[in-house]
Enzyme design. Sequence first.
Site, PDB file in Angstrom:
ATOM      1  N   LYS A   6      24.614  43.500  -6.975  1.00 25.47           N
ATOM      2  CA  LYS A   6      24.688  43.868  -5.553  1.00 25.47           C
ATOM      3  C   LYS A   6      25.274  45.275  -5.380  1.00 25.47           C
ATOM      4  O   LYS A   6      24.844  46.008  -4.475  1.00 25.47           O
ATOM      5  CB  LYS A   6      25.504  42.834  -4.779  1.00 25.47           C
ATOM      6  CG  LYS A   6      24.876  41.430  -4.735  1.00 25.47           C
ATOM      7  CD  LYS A   6      23.592  41.365  -3.911  1.00 25.47           C
ATOM      8  CE  LYS A   6      23.182  39.917  -3.613  1.00 25.47           C
ATOM      9  NZ  LYS A   6      21.919  39.799  -2.879  1.00 25.47           N
TER      10      LYS A   6
ATOM     11  N   SER B 128      22.817  42.453   0.699  1.00 18.11           N
ATOM     12  CA  SER B 128      23.832  42.612  -0.334  1.00 18.11           C
ATOM     13  C   SER B 128      24.829  41.459  -0.258  1.00 18.11           C
ATOM     14  O   SER B 128      24.510  40.376   0.242  1.00 18.11           O
ATOM     15  CB  SER B 128      24.491  43.989  -0.138  1.00 18.11           C
ATOM     16  OG  SER B 128      25.410  44.262  -1.159  1.00 18.11           O
TER      17      SER B 128
END
Length: 276
Positions: A166, A148
Amino acid sequence: MLVQEFFPRRLFEGTTVFVTGGGSGINLGIACNFAALGASVAICGRRQERLDAAAEQLRTLGARVHAEAADVRDHARLEAVMGNAAAALGPIGVLVCGAAGNFPVPAEELSANGFKTVVDIDLLGAFNATRAAFPQLKQTRGCVLFISAGMAYVPYPYQVHVGAAKAGIDMMMRNLALEWGKYGIRANSIVPGPIAGTEGMRRLGGSEFEARQAAAIPLGRYGTADEIGQAAVFLASPLAAYITGTVLGVDGGSNLPGSSAFGEAIEAMRRAEGKG
Ligand code: HXC
Ligand code: NAP
């Protein structure tokens, strides 16, 4: 690489680790750390040439390697490549979803297709990989690691597409941890901070801004790809057997003060390019 000094050198012997976007940068760093601990490693990306070079590097660490081009936006292709990887190395025990795209752009200048492109690579691509790997992960009672970024929970200027993608990845990770725990499958996210020498930092800051940006990071420096690899190894190891559904920041605290230092660097880069 320090990882062999802290983990048993054969920890991942018999485990196949599949890394999307594993041909470069942080993802290759992750692949190398698994390779150093005995894993067999499969990598995909769009460019076969880049994958071949990365495969050579992984083989020097002693790994058996399968490197085959696949665009993560193409689910059928991923299924085929993961099948080939399993035939060559054994079923996937660890899936790392690291493929991503990024460019800084003000939201009002970002086209609908530009937004879609990043969401398709990062978020849909991560779902495609996870979905395609599911039968193998079920068989191995394996785990998924999503790569992420701080943009998932701190708004960064000129990163509306990346933040949306993300944040979606982290929520998808929690959903999969919830639904697939019954199969023994764990899912977690890693949030790297700014990592030196990577394409991401070339696009979002440039080396000339590193010292100034680093001063705004609580630990005072950029991270290394190895430090992300070490966190990945930990999360995939038996030490993390009861950890699922978490987001692990490996960022030197860089997201704690917010995004203004990075925002300034991006703006300076854009001005230098005659854009701001
Ligand atoms: C504005 C842009 C753009 C830019 C592309 N687009 N680059 N818009 N500014 N700099 C728009 C295009 O105009 C087009 O929209 C749409 O995006 C798709 O562009 P393509 O070039 O056709 O896409 P594609 O070939 O699929 O390439 C994907 C890409 C590219 C994301 C655009 O940059 C790429 O391949 N990136 C991979 C490597 C990468 O980004 N690595 C860094 C990851 S770091 P229109 O409307 O014109 O059709 C990271 C986080 C770092 O993710 C966090 C640090 C803290
Ligand atoms: P990178 O070297 O550009 O890594 C991205 C990789 O993904 C490349 O190998 C690229 O290879 C591959 N890729 C891109 N689009 C793809 C697609 N459609 N299908 C398959 N593969 C694709 O960048 P990085 O900076 O190391 O970033 C790696 C990961 O860390 C990303 O998830 C990024 O968001 C995250 N991250 C990075 C930083 C940082 O400081 N760099 C910080 C936070 C998070 P091809 O171009 O050959 O396909």
